[in-house]
Design a protein around this motif. Structure first.
Motif, PDB file in Angstrom:
ATOM      1  N   LEU A   9       0.844  -1.191   0.000  1.00 29.12           N
ATOM      2  CA  LEU A   9       0.000   0.000   0.000  1.00 29.12           C
ATOM      3  C   LEU A   9       0.878   1.240   0.000  1.00 29.12           C
ATOM      4  O   LEU A   9       1.814   1.355   0.797  1.00 29.12           O
ATOM      5  N   VAL A  10       0.574   2.173  -0.900  1.00 29.82           N
ATOM      6  CA  VAL A  10       1.185   3.502  -0.903  1.00 29.82           C
ATOM      7  C   VAL A  10       0.166   4.454  -0.284  1.00 29.82           C
ATOM      8  O   VAL A  10      -1.014   4.431  -0.654  1.00 29.82           O
ATOM      9  N   VAL A  11       0.586   5.273   0.661  1.00 26.00           N
ATOM     10  CA  VAL A  11      -0.324   6.211   1.323  1.00 26.00           C
ATOM     11  C   VAL A  11       0.115   7.633   1.005  1.00 26.00           C
ATOM     12  O   VAL A  11       1.168   8.092   1.457  1.00 26.00           O
ATOM     13  N   ASP A  12      -0.690   8.321   0.198  1.00 34.19           N
ATOM     14  CA  ASP A  12      -0.369   9.706  -0.134  1.00 34.19           C
ATOM     15  C   ASP A  12      -0.923  10.642   0.936  1.00 34.19           C
ATOM     16  O   ASP A  12      -1.941  10.337   1.568  1.00 34.19           O
ATOM     17  N   GLU A  13      -0.243  11.783   1.128  1.00 34.03           N
ATOM     18  CA  GLU A  13      -0.667  12.761   2.134  1.00 34.03           C
ATOM     19  C   GLU A  13      -0.942  12.050   3.468  1.00 34.03           C
ATOM     20  O   GLU A  13      -1.993  12.228   4.098  1.00 34.03           O
TER      21      GLU A  13
END
Length: 576
Positions: free
Chosen positions: A281-285
């Motif tokens: 999982l990539v979590v932006d902001e």
């Protein structure tokens, strides 16, 4: 460099005869060239120094079988660096133009300098005009570069520090997949350092077929990607975005990008309720992930905590960490703007877990590039209790202070007519009185003025009246946004060409004590201040203005309601 055009060949049929035909063309053998292979709907763009051999390889690729035509782009002034740069230029712009859906992977695209680059880039503009004349491109370059599809494209050429982070993350993931170890990555970077672009780039990289990137030149990166896919295929991937407006834009980008799918874009709550865990999982902001404090609705948050086996102290960050084997957090602690945001201490605790956590820093400025990191540091210092010792000038960046809000707003409108994507934004220092009162929503300046004349407005400054953004989701590109005032939630995470920033009466300056202070009664984000200590609220408000003043790529114009604050800012910012 001789002033010669970059030539685009006539179309050559893409079949087994193509390599022999290309070998007979002016730049078809042992010379740097760029090529476009396409059919009516899809295309592949590449570069090579031996076009016949490279095209022969493409003929063996099943993904290219549906393509039917090829063109060679080159010049007798070309070198390898020019070809690489033109390839990157075409990939980034043609992917956002929408005429073709690109089959390209995205490994190996890095920004680099070379001799006479500026002169060659001028020639690239002519190449684009030629492509438009040949009906291989639809939009002009300004339209493309102002579009969300361009700004959030996975085909961006990365800065050195972005590419190093990508390379090291992929290398570490390959080792962790081999050893069946979980891992967490924190990529830290200030406003405009390209965190979102890096996250989208990673998702495209991890979801692409490896053979799409076989010509990237970065053999180690390709080998590590192969090692990851050998251990787990297919990967369950996702990008998590808290803010609805940004999430919808990224969904649209994924929907229009070959190899990506809008179903890969999630809210934190969707992660908590997913049927299976995620590989990556990539979590932006990530700084906008929420805790159980000052929420609009507590019920769903509590339900998700219970489902995850967490108590009431569980946060959206906890959900993500529990549902992913490998997590990449894109984070800036100075962009927390309200008490619902997970506190910096939670991330600091993560960063202290050295065994399974890896951190990277992005420092190269890709938004306010004309001001650079120096500008960001300057703005951060101005909106702090440790201001700069004197004024710093930014000859290439248009920074101005106004004492007339109407003049500033009108100048932003003029810049919007010139460049597009210029907006006025403000701190939450006025009630949103028109919320759900403007029906139908105004679509132009005349309709906006009509509502204001009927007493339907939110903001009044020295007799000048304005309305808040009539929507959050999609406000930036909505037809009437130039005639409205946006808030922090419409603009955080986005780029503008010019930003006009109105600082309300909630932030003031005490010239005797020589310090910034707040007037809480003038701050109207009720969920943003309920139960918050004044010192903490000051920090949130300073963060808001740091964010607002770092949206503009070309310039930032500022107006402050408080006279003492204007005089304080005049020490550091040229006054109109």
């Amino acid at each position: 460099m001789e002033d010669k055009k970059i030539l685009i060949s006539a179309p050559i049929h893409f079949d087994h005869t193509a390599p022999n035909i290309i070998q007979l063309t002016a730049f078809g053998n042992s010379w740097p060239a760029v090529y476009i292979i396409n059919n009516e709907h899809e295309a592949y763009i590449g570069e090579t120094t031996n076009a016949p051999v490279r095209i022969s390889q493409h003929l063996e690729n099943p993904h290219r079988n549906k393509l039917d035509s090829i063109r060679i782009l080159s010049s007798d002034t070309f070198n390898k660096s020019v070809a690489l740069d033109l390839e990157a230029f075409l990939i980034s712009h043609m992917s956002a133009d929408g005429h073709f859906r690109l089959q390209n992977g995205n490994a190996g695209q890095q920004k680099h300098n070379y001799y006479q680059r500026a002169a060659y880039e001028e020639k690239f503009l002519d190449v684009w005009r030629q492509l438009q004349d040949l009906h291989l491109a639809n939009q002009n370059l300004q339209e493309i570069e102002n579009s969300n599809l361009f700004k959030y494209s996975p085909y961006k050429s990365l800065t050195t520090d972005q590419y190093l982070a990508v390379s090291q993350i992929i290398s570490r993931l390959a080792k962790d997949f081999a050893g069946q170890e979980n891992s967490t990555f924190v990529v830290r970077g200030g406003p405009g350092t390209g965190k979102t672009v890096l996250g989208i780039y990673l998702l495209k990289l991890l979801s692409s077929d490896i053979d799409e990137d076989s010509g990237s030149g970065d053999e180690e990166l390709i080998e590590n990607l192969q090692r990851i896919h050998q251990k787990k295929e297919p990967l369950k991937l996702g990008i998590v975005i808290s803010m609805t407006n940004l999430r919808n834009i990224v969904k649209d980008t994924f929907r229009q990008t070959y190899g990506l799918d809008e179903k890969m874009v999630y809210s934190p709550s969707q992660i908590a309720n997913a049927e299976e865990d995620f590989d990556i999982l990539v979590v932006d902001e990530a700084h906008r992930l929420r805790q159980r404090k000052n929420l609009t609705q507590y019920g769903q948050h509590d339900k998700n905590n219970a489902k995850m086996g967490l108590g009431q102290d569980g946060t959206e960050l906890d959900w993500i960490l529990r549902r992913s084997k490998h997590c990449i957090l894109l984070y800036d602690q100075d962009q927390t703007v309200k008490p619902t945001d997970v506190p910096a201490e939670k991330f600091q605790a993560l960063l202290s877990e050295t065994d399974s956590l890896h951190s990277f820093d992005l420092i190269t400025q890709v938004r306010c590039i004309l001001g650079g990191q120096k500008y960001l540091d300057y703005i951060k210092a101005i909106f702090s209790q440790n201001p700069p010792s004197g004024r710093t000038d930014f000859p290439s960046y248009d920074l101005r202070l106004y004492d007339d809000v109407s003049k500033m707003v009108n100048m932003i409108k003029a810049k919007d007519r010139q460049f597009g994507l210029c907006r006025t934004v403000a701190g939450y220092a006025w009630k949103w009185q028109t919320h759900n009162q403007l029906d139908p929503a105004p679509e132009n300046s005349a309709e906006t003025e009509s509502y204001i004349n009927r007493g339907l407005y939110d903001i009044e400054i020295d007799g000048h009246r304005y309305i808040w953004n009539v929507k959050y989701d999609g406000w930036l590109t909505s037809p009437n946004s130039i005639n409205e005032i946006g808030c922090i939630h419409t603009i955080q995470g986005f780029d503008l060409n010019y930003a006009g920033v109105i600082i309300g009466n909630e932030l003031r300056y005490d010239p005797i004590a020589e310090r910034l202070y707040i007037e809480p009664s003038e701050y109207y984000d009720q969920k943003g201040k309920a139960g918050v200590a004044e010192a903490d609220l000051l920090q949130y408000i300073l963060h808001i203005y740091q964010v607002l003043c770092t949206r503009g790529m070309r310039g930032t114009y500022i107006y402050a309601c408080d006279k003492n604050l204007r005089e304080y800012l005049e020490k550091f910012i040229p006054k109109v």
